[in-house]
Motif scaffolding. Structure first.
Motif, PDB file in Angstrom:
ATOM      1  N   VAL A  15       0.877  -1.168   0.000  1.00 41.54           N
ATOM      2  CA  VAL A  15       0.000   0.000   0.000  1.00 41.54           C
ATOM      3  C   VAL A  15       0.915   1.219   0.000  1.00 41.54           C
ATOM      4  CG1 VAL A  15      -1.775   1.295   1.226  1.00 41.54           C
ATOM      5  CG2 VAL A  15      -1.856  -1.206   1.206  1.00 41.54           C
ATOM      6  N   TYR A  16       0.918   1.927  -1.134  1.00 42.75           N
ATOM      7  CA  TYR A  16       1.820   3.063  -1.334  1.00 42.75           C
ATOM      8  C   TYR A  16       1.052   4.367  -1.153  1.00 42.75           C
ATOM      9  CZ  TYR A  16       5.022   6.294  -3.650  1.00 42.75           C
ATOM     10  OH  TYR A  16       5.854   7.366  -3.935  1.00 42.75           O
ATOM     11  N   THR A  17       1.454   5.126  -0.133  1.00 45.44           N
ATOM     12  CA  THR A  17       0.830   6.405   0.160  1.00 45.44           C
ATOM     13  C   THR A  17       1.825   7.499  -0.191  1.00 45.44           C
ATOM     14  OG1 THR A  17      -0.428   5.377   1.941  1.00 45.44           O
ATOM     15  CG2 THR A  17      -0.286   7.789   1.958  1.00 45.44           C
ATOM     16  N   ILE A  37      -8.659   1.867   2.162  1.00 41.77           N
ATOM     17  CA  ILE A  37      -8.013   0.746   1.461  1.00 41.77           C
ATOM     18  C   ILE A  37      -7.570  -0.322   2.460  1.00 41.77           C
ATOM     19  CG2 ILE A  37      -5.934   0.086   0.158  1.00 41.77           C
ATOM     20  CD1 ILE A  37      -6.218   2.825  -1.314  1.00 41.77           C
ATOM     21  N   ILE A  38      -6.871   0.094   3.513  1.00 42.22           N
ATOM     22  CA  ILE A  38      -6.305  -0.857   4.465  1.00 42.22           C
ATOM     23  C   ILE A  38      -7.386  -1.546   5.291  1.00 42.22           C
ATOM     24  CG2 ILE A  38      -4.845  -1.018   6.535  1.00 42.22           C
ATOM     25  CD1 ILE A  38      -2.881   0.869   5.103  1.00 42.22           C
ATOM     26  N   SER A  39      -8.481  -0.860   5.584  1.00 40.01           N
ATOM     27  CA  SER A  39      -9.549  -1.470   6.396  1.00 40.01           C
ATOM     28  C   SER A  39     -10.171  -2.684   5.711  1.00 40.01           C
ATOM     29  CB  SER A  39     -10.631  -0.439   6.710  1.00 40.01           C
ATOM     30  OG  SER A  39     -11.370  -0.123   5.534  1.00 40.01           O
ATOM     31  N   LYS A  40     -10.029  -2.789   4.391  1.00 35.21           N
ATOM     32  CA  LYS A  40     -10.609  -3.902   3.634  1.00 35.21           C
ATOM     33  C   LYS A  40      -9.654  -5.095   3.527  1.00 35.21           C
ATOM     34  CE  LYS A  40     -13.438  -0.781   0.936  1.00 35.21           C
ATOM     35  NZ  LYS A  40     -13.613  -0.097  -0.340  1.00 35.21           N
ATOM     36  N   MET A  41      -8.456  -4.952   4.076  1.00 32.58           N
ATOM     37  CA  MET A  41      -7.444  -6.004   3.959  1.00 32.58           C
ATOM     38  C   MET A  41      -7.412  -6.867   5.218  1.00 32.58           C
ATOM     39  SD  MET A  41      -4.471  -3.891   2.046  1.00 32.58           S
ATOM     40  CE  MET A  41      -4.511  -3.829   0.272  1.00 32.58           C
ATOM     41  N   PRO A  42      -6.923  -8.112   5.085  1.00 33.15           N
ATOM     42  CA  PRO A  42      -6.871  -8.999   6.258  1.00 33.15           C
ATOM     43  C   PRO A  42      -5.974  -8.452   7.367  1.00 33.15           C
ATOM     44  CG  PRO A  42      -6.509 -10.223   4.219  1.00 33.15           C
ATOM     45  CD  PRO A  42      -6.487  -8.764   3.867  1.00 33.15           C
ATOM     46  N   LEU A  43      -6.254  -8.889   8.584  1.00 30.38           N
ATOM     47  CA  LEU A  43      -5.449  -8.479   9.736  1.00 30.38           C
ATOM     48  C   LEU A  43      -4.004  -8.937   9.560  1.00 30.38           C
ATOM     49  CD1 LEU A  43      -7.947  -9.284  12.632  1.00 30.38           C
ATOM     50  CD2 LEU A  43      -7.514  -7.078  11.540  1.00 30.38           C
ATOM     51  N   LYS A  44      -3.087  -8.122  10.034  1.00 33.05           N
ATOM     52  CA  LYS A  44      -1.643  -8.419  10.012  1.00 33.05           C
ATOM     53  C   LYS A  44      -1.138  -8.841   8.635  1.00 33.05           C
ATOM     54  CE  LYS A  44      -0.732  -7.442  14.238  1.00 33.05           C
ATOM     55  NZ  LYS A  44      -0.227  -6.105  14.417  1.00 33.05           N
ATOM     56  N   SER A  45      -1.641  -8.184   7.585  1.00 35.40           N
ATOM     57  CA  SER A  45      -1.247  -8.569   6.228  1.00 35.40           C
ATOM     58  C   SER A  45      -0.635  -7.422   5.417  1.00 35.40           C
ATOM     59  CB  SER A  45      -2.463  -9.090   5.456  1.00 35.40           C
ATOM     60  OG  SER A  45      -3.347  -8.015   5.148  1.00 35.40           O
ATOM     61  N   VAL A  46      -0.733  -6.197   5.913  1.00 36.42           N
ATOM     62  CA  VAL A  46      -0.414  -5.039   5.086  1.00 36.42           C
ATOM     63  C   VAL A  46       1.041  -4.600   5.233  1.00 36.42           C
ATOM     64  CG1 VAL A  46      -0.970  -2.612   4.633  1.00 36.42           C
ATOM     65  CG2 VAL A  46      -2.798  -4.234   5.158  1.00 36.42           C
ATOM     66  N   TYR A  47       1.683  -4.499   4.085  1.00 34.65           N
ATOM     67  CA  TYR A  47       3.007  -3.888   3.981  1.00 34.65           C
ATOM     68  C   TYR A  47       2.773  -2.529   3.328  1.00 34.65           C
ATOM     69  CZ  TYR A  47       4.873  -8.457   5.082  1.00 34.65           C
ATOM     70  OH  TYR A  47       5.174  -9.630   5.717  1.00 34.65           O
ATOM     71  N   ALA A  48       3.245  -1.475   3.994  1.00 40.01           N
ATOM     72  CA  ALA A  48       2.922  -0.126   3.529  1.00 40.01           C
ATOM     73  C   ALA A  48       4.177   0.720   3.380  1.00 40.01           C
ATOM     74  CB  ALA A  48       1.961   0.544   4.498  1.00 40.01           C
ATOM     75  N   LEU A  49       4.144   1.608   2.399  1.00 34.93           N
ATOM     76  CA  LEU A  49       5.228   2.562   2.164  1.00 34.93           C
ATOM     77  C   LEU A  49       4.610   3.949   2.045  1.00 34.93           C
ATOM     78  CD1 LEU A  49       8.186   3.289   1.453  1.00 34.93           C
ATOM     79  CD2 LEU A  49       7.638   2.734  -0.934  1.00 34.93           C
ATOM     80  N   VAL A  50       5.159   4.888   2.815  1.00 32.20           N
ATOM     81  CA  VAL A  50       4.707   6.278   2.764  1.00 32.20           C
ATOM     82  C   VAL A  50       5.856   7.129   2.252  1.00 32.20           C
ATOM     83  CG1 VAL A  50       3.828   8.249   4.081  1.00 32.20           C
ATOM     84  CG2 VAL A  50       3.140   5.921   4.714  1.00 32.20           C
ATOM     85  N   HIS A  75      -4.220  -4.231  10.970  1.00 35.19           N
ATOM     86  CA  HIS A  75      -4.029  -4.756   9.616  1.00 35.19           C
ATOM     87  C   HIS A  75      -2.557  -4.757   9.208  1.00 35.19           C
ATOM     88  CE1 HIS A  75      -8.371  -4.685   8.780  1.00 35.19           C
ATOM     89  NE2 HIS A  75      -8.357  -3.620   9.554  1.00 35.19           N
ATOM     90  N   SER A  76      -1.753  -3.993   9.928  1.00 33.14           N
ATOM     91  CA  SER A  76      -0.382  -3.730   9.499  1.00 33.14           C
ATOM     92  C   SER A  76       0.592  -4.843   9.862  1.00 33.14           C
ATOM     93  CB  SER A  76       0.097  -2.428  10.138  1.00 33.14           C
ATOM     94  OG  SER A  76       1.433  -2.196   9.781  1.00 33.14           O
ATOM     95  N   LYS A  77       1.471  -5.144   8.924  1.00 32.34           N
ATOM     96  CA  LYS A  77       2.587  -6.062   9.156  1.00 32.34           C
ATOM     97  C   LYS A  77       3.872  -5.241   9.310  1.00 32.34           C
ATOM     98  CE  LYS A  77       3.741 -10.492   9.042  1.00 32.34           C
ATOM     99  NZ  LYS A  77       3.291 -11.419  10.042  1.00 32.34           N
ATOM    100  N   ALA A  78       4.117  -4.318   8.374  1.00 31.96           N
ATOM    101  CA  ALA A  78       5.305  -3.461   8.435  1.00 31.96           C
ATOM    102  C   ALA A  78       5.072  -2.222   7.580  1.00 31.96           C
ATOM    103  CB  ALA A  78       6.534  -4.213   7.950  1.00 31.96           C
ATOM    104  N   THR A  79       5.680  -1.114   8.001  1.00 32.99           N
ATOM    105  CA  THR A  79       5.547   0.151   7.284  1.00 32.99           C
ATOM    106  C   THR A  79       6.914   0.813   7.166  1.00 32.99           C
ATOM    107  OG1 THR A  79       3.326   0.476   8.189  1.00 32.99           O
ATOM    108  CG2 THR A  79       4.424   2.423   7.293  1.00 32.99           C
ATOM    109  N   ALA A  80       7.207   1.315   5.979  1.00 32.44           N
ATOM    110  CA  ALA A  80       8.417   2.104   5.757  1.00 32.44           C
ATOM    111  C   ALA A  80       7.985   3.512   5.368  1.00 32.44           C
ATOM    112  CB  ALA A  80       9.267   1.490   4.646  1.00 32.44           C
ATOM    113  N   VAL A  81       8.732   4.489   5.853  1.00 34.13           N
ATOM    114  CA  VAL A  81       8.447   5.895   5.542  1.00 34.13           C
ATOM    115  C   VAL A  81       9.720   6.507   4.977  1.00 34.13           C
ATOM    116  CG1 VAL A  81       7.678   8.119   6.441  1.00 34.13           C
ATOM    117  CG2 VAL A  81       6.800   6.008   7.463  1.00 34.13           C
ATOM    118  N   CYS A  82       9.615   7.131   3.807  1.00 36.60           N
ATOM    119  CA  CYS A  82      10.786   7.763   3.196  1.00 36.60           C
ATOM    120  C   CYS A  82      10.563   9.254   2.987  1.00 36.60           C
ATOM    121  CB  CYS A  82      11.140   7.089   1.866  1.00 36.60           C
ATOM    122  SG  CYS A  82       9.957   7.352   0.528  1.00 36.60           S
ATOM    123  N   GLY A  83      11.676   9.961   2.851  1.00 34.81           N
ATOM    124  CA  GLY A  83      11.634  11.372   2.471  1.00 34.81           C
ATOM    125  C   GLY A  83      11.446  12.363   3.606  1.00 34.81           C
TER     126      GLY A  83
END
Length: 127
Positions: A15-17, A37-50, A75-83
């Motif tokens: 999931v790219y924000t 978007i994320i609320s519709k995904m399975p629990l502990k399944s989301v890899y996200a980049l901001v 829902h989150s598994k891991a998130t990376a934030v850049c910039g």
């Protein structure tokens, strides 16, 4: 233009924000989209980049980010934030500490995607 969507990196859906260059008002709309978007995904399944390169922050946006992190946490598994600049990094580090979220601050989008992919591979080995 600020946006949120699902992108493919190797076989991983991310999931790219993108709030790069966004005003606080534009970014808040994107975080609403992110939550939907994320609320519709399975629990502990989301890899996200901001991507927050050159985004402008104010207290309302910081509150919206905290709300988004809290709502997305199940829902989150891991998130990376850049910039992020130095001040923004401090703010995000406090959000990480507050939420206990598995989150990494990185310099570039590519570094973020690579880190998320490594986390995905680690999770696949554990299962």
């Amino acid at each position: 233009m600020a946006s949120c969507n699902v992108v493919k990196y190797k076989e991983l859906d991310i999931v790219y924000t993108d709030i790069s260059n966004a005003s606080p008002e534009e970014a808040m709309v994107v975080f609403d989209e992110n939550q939907l978007i994320i609320s519709k995904m399975p629990l502990k399944s989301v890899y996200a980049l901001v991507n927050a390169k050159d985004a402008r922050f104010n207290s309302s946006l910081i509150q919206k980010i905290k709300e988004t992190v809290k709502k997305n946490n199940p829902h989150s598994k891991a998130t990376a934030v850049c910039g992020l600049n130095a001040l923004s990094r401090l703010m995000v580090n406090s959000i990480i500490a507050f939420t206990g979220r598995q989150m990494k601050l990185v310099e570039t989008e590519e570094e973020g995607k690579d880190w998320l992919y490594k986390k995905y591979q680690e999770a696949a080995v554990v299962v």
